[in-house]
Design a protein around this motif. Sequence first.
Motif, PDB file in Angstrom:
ATOM      1  N   ALA A  89       0.850  -1.191   0.000  1.00 19.46           N
ATOM      2  CA  ALA A  89       0.000   0.000   0.000  1.00 19.46           C
ATOM      3  C   ALA A  89       0.885   1.240   0.000  1.00 19.46           C
ATOM      4  O   ALA A  89       1.753   1.403   0.855  1.00 19.46           O
ATOM      5  N   ILE A  90       0.662   2.109  -0.991  1.00 20.23           N
ATOM      6  CA  ILE A  90       1.358   3.395  -1.058  1.00 20.23           C
ATOM      7  C   ILE A  90       0.340   4.477  -0.728  1.00 20.23           C
ATOM      8  O   ILE A  90      -0.717   4.542  -1.343  1.00 20.23           O
ATOM      9  N   THR A  91       0.654   5.298   0.239  1.00 27.46           N
ATOM     10  CA  THR A  91      -0.219   6.389   0.634  1.00 27.46           C
ATOM     11  C   THR A  91       0.458   7.701   0.286  1.00 27.46           C
ATOM     12  O   THR A  91       1.520   8.018   0.819  1.00 27.46           O
ATOM     13  N   TYR A  92      -0.160   8.447  -0.625  1.00 32.51           N
ATOM     14  CA  TYR A  92       0.319   9.774  -0.996  1.00 32.51           C
ATOM     15  C   TYR A  92      -0.438  10.790  -0.156  1.00 32.51           C
ATOM     16  O   TYR A  92      -1.649  10.707  -0.033  1.00 32.51           O
ATOM     17  N   LYS A  93       0.284  11.752   0.408  1.00 36.79           N
ATOM     18  CA  LYS A  93      -0.346  12.750   1.275  1.00 36.79           C
ATOM     19  C   LYS A  93       0.064  14.155   0.859  1.00 36.79           C
ATOM     20  O   LYS A  93       1.213  14.389   0.496  1.00 36.79           O
ATOM     21  N   LEU A  94      -0.896  15.059   0.937  1.00 34.89           N
ATOM     22  CA  LEU A  94      -0.665  16.494   0.795  1.00 34.89           C
ATOM     23  C   LEU A  94      -1.250  17.155   2.032  1.00 34.89           C
ATOM     24  O   LEU A  94      -2.408  16.951   2.349  1.00 34.89           O
ATOM     25  N   ARG A  95      -0.438  17.925   2.755  1.00 26.00           N
ATOM     26  CA  ARG A  95      -0.899  18.610   3.960  1.00 26.00           C
ATOM     27  C   ARG A  95      -0.606  20.097   3.809  1.00 26.00           C
ATOM     28  O   ARG A  95       0.493  20.474   3.438  1.00 26.00           O
ATOM     29  N   THR A  96      -1.600  20.925   4.088  1.00 28.73           N
ATOM     30  CA  THR A  96      -1.363  22.362   4.046  1.00 28.73           C
ATOM     31  C   THR A  96      -0.420  22.732   5.182  1.00 28.73           C
ATOM     32  O   THR A  96      -0.612  22.317   6.319  1.00 28.73           O
ATOM     33  N   ALA A  97       0.619  23.499   4.833  1.00 33.05           N
ATOM     34  CA  ALA A  97       1.630  23.828   5.822  1.00 33.05           C
ATOM     35  C   ALA A  97       1.702  25.321   6.114  1.00 33.05           C
ATOM     36  O   ALA A  97       2.020  25.720   7.220  1.00 33.05           O
ATOM     37  N   SER A  98       1.430  26.134   5.137  1.00 32.09           N
ATOM     38  CA  SER A  98       1.435  27.580   5.314  1.00 32.09           C
ATOM     39  C   SER A  98       0.405  28.160   4.350  1.00 32.09           C
ATOM     40  O   SER A  98      -0.346  27.413   3.724  1.00 32.09           O
ATOM     41  N   THR A  99       0.380  29.481   4.203  1.00 31.76           N
ATOM     42  CA  THR A  99      -0.646  30.087   3.363  1.00 31.76           C
ATOM     43  C   THR A  99      -0.608  29.569   1.933  1.00 31.76           C
ATOM     44  O   THR A  99      -1.640  29.371   1.330  1.00 31.76           O
ATOM     45  N   ASN A 100       0.550  29.346   1.379  1.00 32.06           N
ATOM     46  CA  ASN A 100       0.666  28.835   0.018  1.00 32.06           C
ATOM     47  C   ASN A 100       1.650  27.676  -0.067  1.00 32.06           C
ATOM     48  O   ASN A 100       2.237  27.434  -1.118  1.00 32.06           O
ATOM     49  N   GLY A 101       1.833  26.971   1.017  1.00 33.26           N
ATOM     50  CA  GLY A 101       2.779  25.864   1.033  1.00 33.26           C
ATOM     51  C   GLY A 101       2.115  24.555   1.407  1.00 33.26           C
ATOM     52  O   GLY A 101       1.150  24.524   2.159  1.00 33.26           O
ATOM     53  N   SER A 105       4.176  13.956   0.775  1.00 34.10           N
ATOM     54  CA  SER A 105       4.908  12.755   1.152  1.00 34.10           C
ATOM     55  C   SER A 105       4.273  11.522   0.530  1.00 34.10           C
ATOM     56  O   SER A 105       3.109  11.541   0.126  1.00 34.10           O
ATOM     57  N   ALA A 106       5.070  10.477   0.442  1.00 34.74           N
ATOM     58  CA  ALA A 106       4.597   9.174  -0.014  1.00 34.74           C
ATOM     59  C   ALA A 106       5.115   8.143   0.971  1.00 34.74           C
ATOM     60  O   ALA A 106       6.317   8.089   1.251  1.00 34.74           O
ATOM     61  N   HIS A 107       4.220   7.340   1.507  1.00 35.07           N
ATOM     62  CA  HIS A 107       4.563   6.346   2.521  1.00 35.07           C
ATOM     63  C   HIS A 107       4.222   4.955   1.997  1.00 35.07           C
ATOM     64  O   HIS A 107       3.133   4.731   1.482  1.00 35.07           O
ATOM     65  N   VAL A 108       5.172   4.019   2.123  1.00 35.51           N
ATOM     66  CA  VAL A 108       4.953   2.638   1.711  1.00 35.51           C
ATOM     67  C   VAL A 108       5.009   1.757   2.951  1.00 35.51           C
ATOM     68  O   VAL A 108       5.969   1.833   3.727  1.00 35.51           O
ATOM     69  N   THR A 109       3.980   0.943   3.121  1.00 38.77           N
ATOM     70  CA  THR A 109       3.932   0.044   4.263  1.00 38.77           C
ATOM     71  C   THR A 109       5.140  -0.883   4.221  1.00 38.77           C
ATOM     72  O   THR A 109       5.411  -1.534   3.226  1.00 38.77           O
ATOM     73  N   TYR A 111       8.288   0.039   4.346  1.00 36.49           N
ATOM     74  CA  TYR A 111       9.490   0.782   3.955  1.00 36.49           C
ATOM     75  C   TYR A 111       9.568   2.173   4.572  1.00 36.49           C
ATOM     76  O   TYR A 111      10.628   2.759   4.654  1.00 36.49           O
ATOM     77  N   GLY A 112       8.456   2.742   4.933  1.00 32.90           N
ATOM     78  CA  GLY A 112       8.436   4.084   5.501  1.00 32.90           C
ATOM     79  C   GLY A 112       8.218   5.145   4.447  1.00 32.90           C
ATOM     80  O   GLY A 112       7.740   4.858   3.348  1.00 32.90           O
ATOM     81  N   ASN A 113       8.598   6.385   4.763  1.00 33.11           N
ATOM     82  CA  ASN A 113       8.403   7.499   3.836  1.00 33.11           C
ATOM     83  C   ASN A 113       9.445   7.463   2.726  1.00 33.11           C
ATOM     84  O   ASN A 113      10.633   7.359   2.991  1.00 33.11           O
ATOM     85  N   LEU A 114       8.987   7.548   1.485  1.00 38.19           N
ATOM     86  CA  LEU A 114       9.889   7.591   0.343  1.00 38.19           C
ATOM     87  C   LEU A 114      10.126   9.013  -0.126  1.00 38.19           C
ATOM     88  O   LEU A 114      11.213   9.356  -0.562  1.00 38.19           O
ATOM     89  N   ILE A 115       9.101   9.843  -0.051  1.00 42.02           N
ATOM     90  CA  ILE A 115       9.192  11.228  -0.496  1.00 42.02           C
ATOM     91  C   ILE A 115       8.737  12.127   0.651  1.00 42.02           C
ATOM     92  O   ILE A 115       7.685  11.901   1.235  1.00 42.02           O
ATOM     93  N   ASN A 116       9.534  13.112   0.962  1.00 45.05           N
ATOM     94  CA  ASN A 116       9.166  14.160   1.920  1.00 45.05           C
ATOM     95  C   ASN A 116       9.597  15.469   1.299  1.00 45.05           C
ATOM     96  O   ASN A 116      10.782  15.728   1.172  1.00 45.05           O
ATOM     97  N   GLU A 117       8.625  16.283   0.904  1.00 45.69           N
ATOM     98  CA  GLU A 117       8.959  17.542   0.249  1.00 45.69           C
ATOM     99  C   GLU A 117       8.088  18.667   0.784  1.00 45.69           C
ATOM    100  O   GLU A 117       6.952  18.449   1.176  1.00 45.69           O
ATOM    101  N   TYR A 118       8.662  19.863   0.760  1.00 49.82           N
ATOM    102  CA  TYR A 118       7.907  21.067   1.037  1.00 49.82           C
ATOM    103  C   TYR A 118       7.787  21.807  -0.285  1.00 49.82           C
ATOM    104  O   TYR A 118       8.790  22.073  -0.945  1.00 49.82           O
ATOM    105  N   VAL A 119       6.562  22.109  -0.714  1.00 54.65           N
ATOM    106  CA  VAL A 119       6.336  22.769  -1.998  1.00 54.65           C
ATOM    107  C   VAL A 119       5.616  24.094  -1.783  1.00 54.65           C
ATOM    108  O   VAL A 119       4.786  24.222  -0.894  1.00 54.65           O
ATOM    109  N   MET A 120       5.963  25.078  -2.611  1.00 57.61           N
ATOM    110  CA  MET A 120       5.294  26.381  -2.606  1.00 57.61           C
ATOM    111  C   MET A 120       4.394  26.445  -3.825  1.00 57.61           C
ATOM    112  O   MET A 120       4.806  26.086  -4.922  1.00 57.61           O
ATOM    113  N   CYS A 121       3.170  26.900  -3.639  1.00 56.89           N
ATOM    114  CA  CYS A 121       2.187  26.958  -4.725  1.00 56.89           C
ATOM    115  C   CYS A 121       1.812  28.407  -5.017  1.00 56.89           C
ATOM    116  O   CYS A 121       1.588  29.195  -4.107  1.00 56.89           O
ATOM    117  N   LEU A 122       1.743  28.713  -6.300  1.00 57.89           N
ATOM    118  CA  LEU A 122       1.346  30.037  -6.756  1.00 57.89           C
ATOM    119  C   LEU A 122       0.149  29.902  -7.670  1.00 57.89           C
ATOM    120  O   LEU A 122       0.085  28.983  -8.493  1.00 57.89           O
TER     121      LEU A 122
END
Length: 138
Positions: A89-101, A105-109, A111-122
């Motif tokens: 099972a791969i769980t993709y997550k998007l969490r609001t972190a700031s006003t536009n951030g 992350s992507a978590h695999v049962t 194996y743990g987290n494969l992707i951890n990123e902070y993204v800015m959106c415009l």
Amino acid sequence: MKIIVFLLLCLNLFAFEAKKTYQCIPKYTIANGNPQEYPQEEQEKKTFYLIFNKDLTRIKTSDGIIYNQSTTNVKGKLYRYKKMVNGRAITYKLRTASTNGLYRSAHVTGYGNLINEYVMCLKVKKTKKTKSKNTINE
């Protein structure tokens, strides 16, 4: 650097609007608890787009994945998408972190987290379509 990323992830501000297209550029990857800034080329390569539905309960990204809002006790809105690949099972997550951030992350049962990123959106500004008139010079 750790303090800045921590503060950005702790804010609970939500400035996203429904039915608006956002261009999201990954700024930092978080590996072993240490944030590392992406080089400009990597940021351009990993850029993606997203759009919220009318009541802000779903997000559709440019790769066709639809994230549904999930309930959580942690600050920020959480959107998840779960998929089975090769029995895992791969769980993709998007969490609001700031006003536009967003925190992505992507978590695999197993194996743990494969992707951890902070993204800015415009917000992407739409341009007016002009009618082009074909003129034939004779």
